[in-house]
Enzyme design. Sequence first.
Site, PDB file in Angstrom:
ATOM      1  NE  ARG A 105      49.297  42.341   2.281  1.00 27.20           N
ATOM      2  CZ  ARG A 105      50.573  41.895   2.118  1.00 27.20           C
ATOM      3  NH1 ARG A 105      50.208  40.489   2.190  1.00 27.20           N
ATOM      4  NH2 ARG A 105      51.680  41.978   3.858  1.00 27.20           N
ATOM      5  CG  ASP A 257      57.607  33.361   8.722  1.00 23.89           C
ATOM      6  OD1 ASP A 257      57.991  34.069   7.680  1.00 23.89           O
ATOM      7  OD2 ASP A 257      56.057  33.236   8.278  1.00 23.89           O
TER       8      ASP A 257
END
Lengths: 312, 312, 312, 312, 312, 312
Positions: A105, A257
């Site tokens: 990333r 989450d």
Amino acid sequence: MDVITIGESMVLFTPQSPGPLRFANTFEKKLGGAESNMAIALSRLGHQTGWISRLGDDEFGLYVRNIIRGEGVDTSRVIFDKSSQTAVFFKGMNPGGDPNIYYYRRKSAASNLSPDDIDEDYVAKAKYIHLTGITPALSLTCRNTIYHVLHVAKKNRQTVVFDPNIRLKLWSKQEAGHVLQDIAKQSDIVLSGIDEGQLLTGKDTPEDIANNLLQGKAHTVVIKLGDKGALLAKEGYQQYVPGMKVNHVVDTAGAGDGFAAGFLSGCLRGYDDIQSVELANQIGAHALSVSGDVEGYPYWSQLTSNGENILR
Amino acid sequence: MDVITIGESMVLFTPQSPGPLRFANTFEKKLGGAESNMAIALSRLGHQTGWISRLGDDEFGLYVRNIIRGEGVDTSRVIFDKSSQTAVFFKGMNPGGDPNIYYYRRKSAASNLSPDDIDEDYVAKAKYIHLTGITPALSLTCRNTIYHVLHVAKKNRQTVVFDPNIRLKLWSKQEAGHVLQDIAKQSDIVLSGIDEGQLLTGKDTPEDIANNLLQGKAHTVVIKLGDKGALLAKEGYQQYVPGMKVNHVVDTAGAGDGFAAGFLSGCLRGYDDIQSVELANQIGAHALSVSGDVEGYPYWSQLTSNGENILR
Amino acid sequence: MDVITIGESMVLFTPQSPGPLRFANTFEKKLGGAESNMAIALSRLGHQTGWISRLGDDEFGLYVRNIIRGEGVDTSRVIFDKSSQTAVFFKGMNPGGDPNIYYYRRKSAASNLSPDDIDEDYVAKAKYIHLTGITPALSLTCRNTIYHVLHVAKKNRQTVVFDPNIRLKLWSKQEAGHVLQDIAKQSDIVLSGIDEGQLLTGKDTPEDIANNLLQGKAHTVVIKLGDKGALLAKEGYQQYVPGMKVNHVVDTAGAGDGFAAGFLSGCLRGYDDIQSVELANQIGAHALSVSGDVEGYPYWSQLTSNGENILR
Amino acid sequence: MDVITIGESMVLFTPQSPGPLRFANTFEKKLGGAESNMAIALSRLGHQTGWISRLGDDEFGLYVRNIIRGEGVDTSRVIFDKSSQTAVFFKGMNPGGDPNIYYYRRKSAASNLSPDDIDEDYVAKAKYIHLTGITPALSLTCRNTIYHVLHVAKKNRQTVVFDPNIRLKLWSKQEAGHVLQDIAKQSDIVLSGIDEGQLLTGKDTPEDIANNLLQGKAHTVVIKLGDKGALLAKEGYQQYVPGMKVNHVVDTAGAGDGFAAGFLSGCLRGYDDIQSVELANQIGAHALSVSGDVEGYPYWSQLTSNGENILR
Amino acid sequence: MDVITIGESMVLFTPQSPGPLRFANTFEKKLGGAESNMAIALSRLGHQTGWISRLGDDEFGLYVRNIIRGEGVDTSRVIFDKSSQTAVFFKGMNPGGDPNIYYYRRKSAASNLSPDDIDEDYVAKAKYIHLTGITPALSLTCRNTIYHVLHVAKKNRQTVVFDPNIRLKLWSKQEAGHVLQDIAKQSDIVLSGIDEGQLLTGKDTPEDIANNLLQGKAHTVVIKLGDKGALLAKEGYQQYVPGMKVNHVVDTAGAGDGFAAGFLSGCLRGYDDIQSVELANQIGAHALSVSGDVEGYPYWSQLTSNGENILR
Amino acid sequence: MDVITIGESMVLFTPQSPGPLRFANTFEKKLGGAESNMAIALSRLGHQTGWISRLGDDEFGLYVRNIIRGEGVDTSRVIFDKSSQTAVFFKGMNPGGDPNIYYYRRKSAASNLSPDDIDEDYVAKAKYIHLTGITPALSLTCRNTIYHVLHVAKKNRQTVVFDPNIRLKLWSKQEAGHVLQDIAKQSDIVLSGIDEGQLLTGKDTPEDIANNLLQGKAHTVVIKLGDKGALLAKEGYQQYVPGMKVNHVVDTAGAGDGFAAGFLSGCLRGYDDIQSVELANQIGAHALSVSGDVEGYPYWSQLTSNGENILR
């Protein structure tokens, strides 16, 4: 709009069988990203959610956008970045050992997020702003973006929910601690794991961590304690809320989450705080029993039709 | 040692069925890298070959090293780099369109290659040094490494074989042209495609390209012309060598690297130049008929046992 | 060279899902073979290892050689046999029952191994010679080869490590007992399971088995006791060494070979016998937690970096 | 019973993608065997067929028996042999090269077939006996079995159809030629390819081969000529029958067995010889267009419902 | 809203390898449905599109809705029907024969569509209404729904585009002809294949079919002629528009729906009719080169960036 | 013939990994159907069994017939129905939740079964007639068929074994209860689960349910109690028979059908009732340990060779 979140989503490649990654021959393509996980979980629970990000102008960017949009999350503010690629990562399960996780990333499209990417009118319409500690670790412009959003939210008197999600592969403990403490102090609700809380506050017990975090702007702090449930803390008030039993934990990814989504869903439904933590525990528990980050989040109709103990 | 080569190898992920990458569900893990392709092809043809590189100290690095070592290539000078990851890339086949290729090699372990990584005694033992135009595009330290190797080779009067392998995803035409011309001028043998040759020399025809390249140090230039074969050029001499017919081209990846291996094998066997180009054509043709970069390279015993027209 | 081993490696086909083999539609290709397992495990632990065998001059032979060579094991003495094929076998897992195992190794290339295949100079360089009870069961020439190697080792005062690995699919209990007792008596170190020890000695308890085995040439005997660890026995000395706890046993294949590699690694590192058995237990335990024979063996760097309790 | 056949069937493992077998990771399990191919094709065309063989008393034996029985072939005379295993083989497709085929049938269960396994009453009920040149190559007892069946057929005045199916992996040209000539001379109908015919007769042209084969007991000989059709020959009569066009040949395996089944189906339906050869061509053509030995054979209802040009 | 369409979408299961479906072991899950195909293709070309349907309140319904929504098509008027299931179908490719197609759509959720499901305000906002001949074949309530939409469109002076898409597995030629002629006469634009046109009009040539269809309300008729392109017909005007060459046709499914999307995209962009047919040809051609119904439809940016000959 | 059974078999599609069905990409094709499960289990135990049904005249029908025939079950009375399709169903496993099961069997070929399909002579030859409560739920003609078979069995003094197998997806509790009570009263042996028994009789305890069922024609009732075994009840006699311990339950599908097969096998072997229930428990237990309906049923030789506690 009920909730807006900001962050990076990636294509996740997982081998079809467990063991060291070098022996895996075939990999499956999935979606990963804490903020879009939360947005998807909230959307399934019936709320209007928006996800702000940058993606590469490539096949993987289209994949990520379409999956998230397909889940009912508003992606109208996602920018396709012609200069950088969509990030990918690999995750291999090692029975009896830590998973192999390799991120690709660096200099990704999402790391190019900058304050100019934020449409203030769009953000201002949300009841809640959800932020994680991952985005400020991606780049300086990403960090500025988060501070800019905190500023916008303050201006519009919106509630900021912060989930530290510390990723020590992205930055040092010291740098993470410094920045995330600062963000936590400017947030209205903080949802933190116990390890994260220790790093953020230097305290050891859930009670001390919560008290420390309540010294900032936060009026509500929840310390997540895994299968033991969570500690709800408000000024002058602390209450343990027991967790749900999960018989067979398949994959812990996405549980935190889901917890955030459950808590926010409770808030949006007008639940009291205890009830919201109970719902948070419930959504987190669903995530544990299915492989993959988002596959286990339930639809609201599934929660109620199965006769589960939802409060109202 | 017959041949030493230097460059980056990556893990390649290819979808199990053709079509746009975003619709692919499962991917296979393979090996990619022009220099290791060449080294593997040479090893199968019976020659002693060494591959110098850096890999991440991770599962993918072990995978790449073990596959290459398993093919009989000497990997004793491969460095496992604790600071960076092994690069990966994705390649999707689009029937009737260009393939989708996405590299994740920015700041990879191999991009950390530097002149200090070169063991001069090791390099000095090789009869041939094989270089490509990919390595100098990876980073400044990589470029310096290539120049250092050119220096070592010159000092030891070794033959340098250069395959430009221009990758415009890694640098601009201008920068590529500038650097690669310079390297070509310091090489003894140049094996170039027609497009590459045009970029290197500014000339249009195979003949003019070859003549231009012969103005440097090179005594031998071969211009690869696909299914039409190749043009062999030496000072004051040019000769077309026809290609082999391949009935069903499955995958062109690896064909150029096989060509280089075939040519070097011919040189090492004492073939004359025409015969070496014929062997180069033959190895390149084998690569075309099998999916994957290295899967199609033949063993020397296969070439001779099948009754193929090998010269001696 | 630290250790040289001799034996047959095969291509292993395992179904992608458990259940009776006749219902399996797809099979994965892997590597199997006790001696190459041991050699691979030792190589990962940082030792120079050589594997002597015959393989068919076929695709499966190349596969086996390349995988083993890729793991860093010296395969320079492997002979490709044009007259016979590489052996294969199938293994299906039956939940709640014995696995289906079908060997196709009759008259295989490895069964053609003969004393003439042994390069005495090569063997003489090894500190340890590792033998199993499988090879003498393959054919008469194989049995002669093992006796020849015992002779060479004796001549060169090398240490012979013997792992009985009794395979009753290959020969009768009676014949196995007779031959293997004889080999055990000429070995310096014997590593035996409890069932094997009973067959070898006719004794029942670990202590009695060990004492019996110490009556031959052996100065060290280790009786493997599964999750209970192992009994270390030397003349006039016996000590139980507890095993490592493995939470989730995935596949027991390869554990015994890993035990042997761990013990030899300890010896090569100058560990005392107790420490060597502890390392043996540790490597064996790693093999249990991953599917496949060799996939679970650790690299030395993994052992030390994970903070596991390695002695020095 | 219309037709009885005798021979070995094996489990076939084919890789899921083409290329050299050593790079294939996953294999599919299928059925292979010329005689059972023919029996299955005949059964689909509506005829009563029996298959005599031995199989290992193992998972693969059950698989083979059940697949063949599921196709409607009588397997009541199949013997499960406790002393030997069911044979397996591997077949890999090499684009632009010969397939890799590796048999593991040495000392297989079927190789134990002996004259005592033949139930004369059962055989005597069939209108046609179908034999191939594979079975006599498997072992001496197999060869004796074939001769015994020829004897039984003669005694019962049954028609013997012989398809040489020469397998030079199983025996030498010389031995094959000697035995198969002998069998051909005792057969009533011979269906031979051109290469096989040359080996059987020493003649070169279809006409000469056919004439030579008609000098034995045979009243009808058909020489298979691939996409050119076939030559039908009877005493004093020869006629070419054109083949069917197949646009995309996927797999030639099983085509010859389908040809035999089509010819026998024509005979059983009372077609004249030309019509029977036309039907043979048609069934063979169906086999070419589908991957796998038996997958392409049509049901009789499919032939007629598709409006194909069947004669009556 | 640019275009609204109405129809059934199903889950499509296709085997991973060609051949008769009964031999396929594994199937992939995909999306099928002419109207959603068209909507997805239009959405990729940059237009606002809505899809009206009913889906089962089940996992397959969620899958279909999410995929279509993920492609950017508005699904806000999709109804999840608790009384019926989402339809599925199977499609197997037979090389050299017709595909096996089996529908399981009887009494499906979509067959419950009724006029009451139509939100007139929603429909009235679209510039174009797209209808196919499949929906009226599903049930009487579906047929009434189509007539109701025709009525709404007429009231709001919207343009109706009709693609007959005759499915003789769903109704008889006679019934199909009767109903579809009637719908065609009430449509403004008719896009028909040649076979469909013959069934609709009883005429044979493209010219006669087009003239006949122009006798209804239609001002524009396009007869699709496969690789020969299309005939554009308006009152007193007929023009052939050549097709695009496709080198390797992989799958014809979805080509007609792509043609409709291309034509509508041209209309929405203000192209003239010839240009719209050219764009229609182009989008249809893209569908041919990729396996699957929707995988091949291009994004508008892909069309222009590849330098394809788009008109403006 | 030992046992004849009547009912619908379907193609079962199961995803290759657990989790919600909408996320599954690949599905495997298997066989499902309570009656054919029972017939296959009985056939493996060595009994002559016949299965009567209708299948679609399609690829799936051929698949189902061939698999069942391949298991040795007589399928000579299966009718291929040109007017309807073979049914399919999907089953997804949700860890920690109910499986997703979706049937596509409405108006299937089997639902067209009618009394005319019953060959009385064929049925009359069986010692036992096995019926389930599924078939009468499929259609009115199916229900009539079951009543017709009851009539035939009565006429021929055959023993009818009834397994209620209540499927509330097919009909209401009320309708099921009414019809199945009626069938149970006309059966000689009733094998019922506890929930089913409650619905059939309105009683709560195994004892009361059994007593109630014994008030019809039944002379023997067995109430299945899962891992607790079963209650055997005859007039004036009740006895609990303990179950077998299964360490790792993989899949409960097919266990009840295996129980019925085991019980019938005991009856056919002349076991006493207790022994028959023990054998029933044993076969049911085998089904639990393997994925799939029929994959776990043992062959008789496997039961005896493994040294399991079979009574005689």
